[in-house]
Structure formats: C-alpha cells, structure tokens
Design an enzyme around this catalytic site. Sequence first.
Site, PDB file in Angstrom:
ATOM      1  N   ASP A  74       0.852  -1.269  -0.191  1.00 10.95           N
ATOM      2  CA  ASP A  74      -0.062   0.014  -0.014  1.00 10.95           C
ATOM      3  C   ASP A  74       0.885   1.231  -0.180  1.00 10.95           C
ATOM      4  OD1 ASP A  74      -2.943   0.974   0.777  1.00 10.95           O
ATOM      5  OD2 ASP A  74      -1.493   2.145   1.789  1.00 10.95           O
TER       6      ASP A  74
ATOM      7  N   TYR B 205       2.718   9.855  -0.244  1.00  7.00           N
ATOM      8  CA  TYR B 205       4.013   9.202   0.471  1.00  7.00           C
ATOM      9  C   TYR B 205       5.100   9.662  -0.008  1.00  7.00           C
ATOM     10  CZ  TYR B 205      -0.118   6.487   2.512  1.00  7.00           C
ATOM     11  OH  TYR B 205      -1.166   6.172   3.175  1.00  7.00           O
TER      12      TYR B 205
ATOM     13  N   LYS C 105      -2.880   5.903  -4.594  1.00  5.27           N
ATOM     14  CA  LYS C 105      -4.107   6.805  -4.043  1.00  5.27           C
ATOM     15  C   LYS C 105      -3.977   8.168  -4.665  1.00  5.27           C
ATOM     16  CE  LYS C 105      -3.797   4.520   0.370  1.00  5.27           C
ATOM     17  NZ  LYS C 105      -2.517   4.332   0.899  1.00  5.27           N
TER      18      LYS C 105
ATOM     19  N   HIS D 209      -7.918   9.105  -1.983  1.00  4.25           N
ATOM     20  CA  HIS D 209      -7.279   9.203  -0.816  1.00  4.25           C
ATOM     21  C   HIS D 209      -8.027   9.736   0.421  1.00  4.25           C
ATOM     22  CE1 HIS D 209      -3.044   9.265   0.924  1.00  4.25           C
ATOM     23  NE2 HIS D 209      -3.723   8.869   1.910  1.00  4.25           N
TER      24      HIS D 209
ATOM     25  N   SER E 273      -1.401   3.382  14.646  1.00  6.63           N
ATOM     26  CA  SER E 273      -0.966   4.332  13.955  1.00  6.63           C
ATOM     27  C   SER E 273       0.484   4.828  14.295  1.00  6.63           C
ATOM     28  CB  SER E 273      -1.818   5.493  13.922  1.00  6.63           C
ATOM     29  OG  SER E 273      -1.547   6.451  14.879  1.00  6.63           O
TER      30      SER E 273
ATOM     31  N   LYS F 220      12.943  -5.015  10.177  1.00  2.63           N
ATOM     32  CA  LYS F 220      12.728  -6.265   9.645  1.00  2.63           C
ATOM     33  C   LYS F 220      12.311  -7.226  10.463  1.00  2.63           C
ATOM     34  CE  LYS F 220      16.122  -5.737   6.023  1.00  2.63           C
ATOM     35  NZ  LYS F 220      17.295  -6.108   5.053  1.00  2.63           N
TER      36      LYS F 220
ATOM     37  N   ARG G 175      10.137  -6.770  13.084  1.00  2.00           N
ATOM     38  CA  ARG G 175       8.714  -6.572  12.969  1.00  2.00           C
ATOM     39  C   ARG G 175       7.778  -7.013  11.810  1.00  2.00           C
ATOM     40  NH1 ARG G 175      10.773  -2.880  16.800  1.00  2.00           N
ATOM     41  NH2 ARG G 175      10.909  -1.000  15.503  1.00  2.00           N
TER      42      ARG G 175
HETATM   43  N1  LIG Z   1      -5.729   6.081   3.729  1.00  3.58           N
HETATM   44  C1  LIG Z   1      -5.119   6.623   4.316  1.00  3.58           C
HETATM   45  O1  LIG Z   1      -5.501   7.913   4.657  1.00  3.58           O
HETATM   46  C2  LIG Z   1      -4.215   6.092   5.387  1.00  3.58           C
HETATM   47  C3  LIG Z   1      -3.635   7.005   6.481  1.00  3.58           C
HETATM   48  C4  LIG Z   1      -2.799   6.299   7.235  1.00  3.58           C
HETATM   49  C5  LIG Z   1      -1.970   5.149   6.923  1.00  3.58           C
HETATM   50  N2  LIG Z   1      -2.301   4.575   5.682  1.00  3.58           N
HETATM   51  C6  LIG Z   1      -1.673   3.406   5.150  1.00  3.58           C
HETATM   52  O2  LIG Z   1      -1.810   2.404   6.236  1.00  3.58           O
HETATM   53  C7  LIG Z   1      -0.434   2.011   6.330  1.00  3.58           C
HETATM   54  C8  LIG Z   1      -0.467   1.558   8.021  1.00  3.58           C
HETATM   55  O3  LIG Z   1      -0.964   2.432   8.654  1.00  3.58           O
HETATM   56  P1  LIG Z   1       0.191   3.411   9.731  1.00  3.58           P
HETATM   57  O4  LIG Z   1       1.047   3.954   8.957  1.00  3.58           O
HETATM   58  O5  LIG Z   1      -0.869   4.270  10.546  1.00  3.58           O
HETATM   59  O6  LIG Z   1       0.884   2.332  10.793  1.00  3.58           O
HETATM   60  P2  LIG Z   1       0.380   0.976  11.535  1.00  3.58           P
HETATM   61  O7  LIG Z   1       0.308  -0.167  10.635  1.00  3.58           O
HETATM   62  O8  LIG Z   1      -0.737   1.362  12.590  1.00  3.58           O
HETATM   63  O9  LIG Z   1       1.568   0.864  12.479  1.00  3.58           O
HETATM   64  C9  LIG Z   1       2.036   1.632  13.306  1.00  3.58           C
HETATM   65  C10 LIG Z   1       3.277   1.454  14.099  1.00  3.58           C
HETATM   66  O10 LIG Z   1       3.397   0.252  14.614  1.00  3.58           O
HETATM   67  C11 LIG Z   1       4.850  -0.285  14.287  1.00  3.58           C
HETATM   68  N3  LIG Z   1       4.838  -1.859  14.624  1.00  3.58           N
HETATM   69  C12 LIG Z   1       4.760  -2.608  13.237  1.00  3.58           C
HETATM   70  N4  LIG Z   1       4.787  -3.537  13.527  1.00  3.58           N
HETATM   71  C13 LIG Z   1       4.981  -3.884  14.976  1.00  3.58           C
HETATM   72  C14 LIG Z   1       5.114  -5.219  15.603  1.00  3.58           C
HETATM   73  N5  LIG Z   1       5.162  -6.357  15.260  1.00  3.58           N
HETATM   74  N6  LIG Z   1       5.093  -4.770  17.216  1.00  3.58           N
HETATM   75  C15 LIG Z   1       5.250  -3.646  17.311  1.00  3.58           C
HETATM   76  N7  LIG Z   1       5.367  -2.512  16.638  1.00  3.58           N
HETATM   77  C16 LIG Z   1       4.836  -2.620  15.600  1.00  3.58           C
HETATM   78  C17 LIG Z   1       5.686   0.489  13.228  1.00  3.58           C
HETATM   79  O11 LIG Z   1       6.736   0.746  13.742  1.00  3.58           O
HETATM   80  P3  LIG Z   1       8.062   0.234  13.164  1.00  3.58           P
HETATM   81  O12 LIG Z   1       8.250   0.550  11.650  1.00  3.58           O
HETATM   82  O13 LIG Z   1       9.061   0.988  13.813  1.00  3.58           O
HETATM   83  O14 LIG Z   1       7.880  -1.180  13.352  1.00  3.58           O
HETATM   84  C18 LIG Z   1       4.672   1.501  12.841  1.00  3.58           C
HETATM   85  O15 LIG Z   1       5.152   2.668  12.851  1.00  3.58           O
HETATM   86  C19 LIG Z   1       0.415   3.190   6.341  1.00  3.58           C
HETATM   87  O16 LIG Z   1       1.815   2.851   6.165  1.00  3.58           O
HETATM   88  C20 LIG Z   1      -0.192   3.405   4.836  1.00  3.58           C
HETATM   89  O17 LIG Z   1       0.157   2.559   4.166  1.00  3.58           O
HETATM   90  C21 LIG Z   1      -3.461   5.044   5.083  1.00  3.58           C
END
Ligand SMILES: NC(=O)c1ccc[n+]([C@@H]2O[C@H](COP(=O)([O-])OP(=O)(O)OC[C@H]3O[C@@H](n4cnc5c(N)ncnc54)[C@H](OP(=O)(O)O)[C@@H]3O)[C@@H](O)[C@H]2O)c1
Length: 323
Positions: free
Chosen positions: A50, A55, A84, A117, A221, A274, A276
């Site tokens: 995604d 981004y 998006k 988006h 998030s 990596k 995680r």
């Molecule tokens: N459509 C929209 O408006 C929108 C908005 C926001 C996001 N998104 C998309 O959704 C994706 C995911 O959402 P998000 O970016 O909000 O993040 P998320 O998936 O909720 O992740 C949040 C944080 O969790 C940590 N994490 C990941 N795996 C983990 C594990 N196994 N244990 C502990 N911590 C862990 C990561 O840090 P580390 O990197 O340090 O592991 C990451 O920064 C985005 O990257 C994007 O592609 C879309």
Amino acid sequence: MDPKDQRVKLNDGHFIPVLGFGTYAPPEVPKSEALEVTKFAIEVGFRHIDSAHLYQNEEQVGQAIRSKIADGTVKRKDVFYTSKLWSTSLHPELVRPALEKSLNNLQLDYVDLYIIHFPVALKPGEGLFPKDENGKPIFDSVDLCRTWEALEKCKDAGLTKSIGVSNFNHKQLEKILNKPGLKYKPVCNQVECHPYLNQSKLLEFCKSHDIVLVAYGALGSQRIKGWVNPNLPFLLEDPVLSAIAKKHKQTPAVVALRYQIQRGVVVLAKSYNKKRIKENIQVFDFELTPEDMKAIDGLNSSIRYNELLLGVGHPEYPFFEEY
Ligand SMILES: NC(=O)c1ccc[n+]([C@@H]2O[C@H](COP(=O)([O-])OP(=O)(O)OC[C@H]3O[C@@H](n4cnc5c(N)ncnc54)[C@H](OP(=O)(O)O)[C@@H]3O)[C@@H](O)[C@H]2O)c1
C-alpha cells in the site's frame, strides 16, 4: 496456495490479499529505506503493498517490486499494489494524469487498486498541501461523483484493475452507490480501524454492499507529530490485547492484525523494522477464539488517531458523521 497468500474476492472479480504492507514513513526517514523494507516484505511473504502519491516513495516502492520480479521471487500478477489519488487532483480532468504520474514514478504498467485518498478537495497545482497567507488549507469544490467517473475511465483504460475510496463515511459511499449511471462500485473503503475504533457500523454497511473495508492504523498508527494527539493511549500497550497475546504466545501487534482478518477486514501493517515485518506475517499462524474476539470488540472507544483535521470546515470532511 501458500497460506500467507490468503485473498478475498472484490466486487469486480479481482482478488485482494488480506494482509498488506503499509509503506508510509514520515519525511525524516530516508526514502531509500522504503526500497529496502518493501523488498524485504516481499521476500518474507507480503503480496499486497500500500502506497500513495502523497507518500512520495512510489519511485522506491516501484523499484522494490520490480527488483523482486526481476530476481524471480514474484510475478507481477502475484503482487497487489495500491496507489491513491491525492486531494489536489480530484477534478475529473486531473485524475488520469495523476495516475499516470504514479505509474511513471513506479515504472509499472498498471496498479491493482487506485483509490480516492480523502474526500476533501484541495486547490490543484500548489504542492500537496496548498495554504493561504494565514497557513490555512485552500479548499476546492469538486463533485465526488464526477471524480468517480474519471476513476471508472482509468479502470476501462487498463491503468488500474480496481477502483475504490478511502476515508469515506457511509453517506459519501451511498452517494457514489446511488449515482445515476454508475458503472463500477467502489471495491473498498480504506479507513482507520483498530480495536479502539473498530468501525463496526461502517463495516456492516460495507459488507451489505459487497465493499471490502481495508484497515489502516491497525497497530495504533505511527502517532506522527502534528497529525496525532500525543495524549491518546498506546494501542499496543492495552492490557486486554497483551493478555490475549500472551495466551497465544504472540505479540499484541499480531493479535491486533489477526482480529481484523477474522472479522472480514483486509488489514495493513506498516513496519520499517525487519524483525517486526517478519513478525507480522505470523498473523496466519494462529486463531483467536470467539471469546478473544468479543473481548477485543469490547475495547472499542471511538479513539481516532488520524483525525485529518486539515479537512475540517470543508463540506466533505468525513468524520463528523457517526460512521
Ligand atoms: N488512507 C489513508 O488515509 C491512510 C492513513 C494512514 C495510513 N495509511 C496506510 O496504512 C499503513 C499502515 O498504517 P500506519 O502507517 O498508521 O501504521 P500502523 O500499521 O498502525 O503501524 C504503526 C506502528 O506500529 C509499529 N509496528 C509494526 N509492527 C509492529 C510489531 N509487530 N510490534 C510492535 N510495533 C509494530 C511500526 O513501527 P516500526 O516501523 O518501528 O516497526 C509502525 O510505525 C500506512 O503505512 C499507509 O500505507 C493510509
């Protein structure tokens, strides 16, 4: 089929892998990391990636996908890639050029999914976040049904296999679904969704229209400064999630991902680490019991990390509706 490659059928006949790799990282993270982590994610089994024009990493993410195709790890048809359409390109005539710009950055012939988006239109042509002299976002007025028709044309032209939306409330979805002459329904609505904001009403609405709900922020998030209120609780420290994780010898993160898959939600997980990234694939290695699911349902508390407050004041700001 590899158990890691679980997919669900979209309402247009294409399939989407239930676990996706989120690629967004804040600007201070070097873009080269997007290349490395996306390659690694494909190596460990992620088949759904995604990203978005917003981004500013599509060059690196596209390079990662192409390199994993070139070395024989995957075929193009086995990778599901989402891009998006950003808010400054919602005018119908700007839609195809925006998708073509993404494809050019990616160096791919098509994307699998192209989604609106955010339903709030911003003034075209002045960067990603056009602002007036007082620092206020400059809104624009666009009929989202006309934007949708331009997306339908992109699908017909083969530039994207499927089309959908993101951050739409049910009324905005209804507007598209009830549009006279609708050619294609949105295949998905990508929204923030996790145990503290489980979106049960929106999920029910989406399911009743054969629209897949794709969860972002599923791990609570990235709590990005200036975007997310730092006083909100940390999802992955929740005691209920932690207890369930302990019982299954998993982590709270993997439990939060598994929760979504078991309720029929396609879930994104972002990690640039990596260990995680690999851990998150374990979502396919265990099952939550109905009691676990019920306990996690009980955590719902309307905590929205991504309020996208820049859109407040625009008539299409989506989050004042209950769902
Ligand atoms: N459509 C929209 O408006 C929108 C908005 C926001 C996001 N998104 C998309 O959704 C994706 C995911 O959402 P998000 O970016 O909000 O993040 P998320 O998936 O909720 O992740 C949040 C944080 O969790 C940590 N994490 C990941 N795996 C983990 C594990 N196994 N244990 C502990 N911590 C862990 C990561 O840090 P580390 O990197 O340090 O592991 C990451 O920064 C985005 O990257 C994007 O592609 C879309």
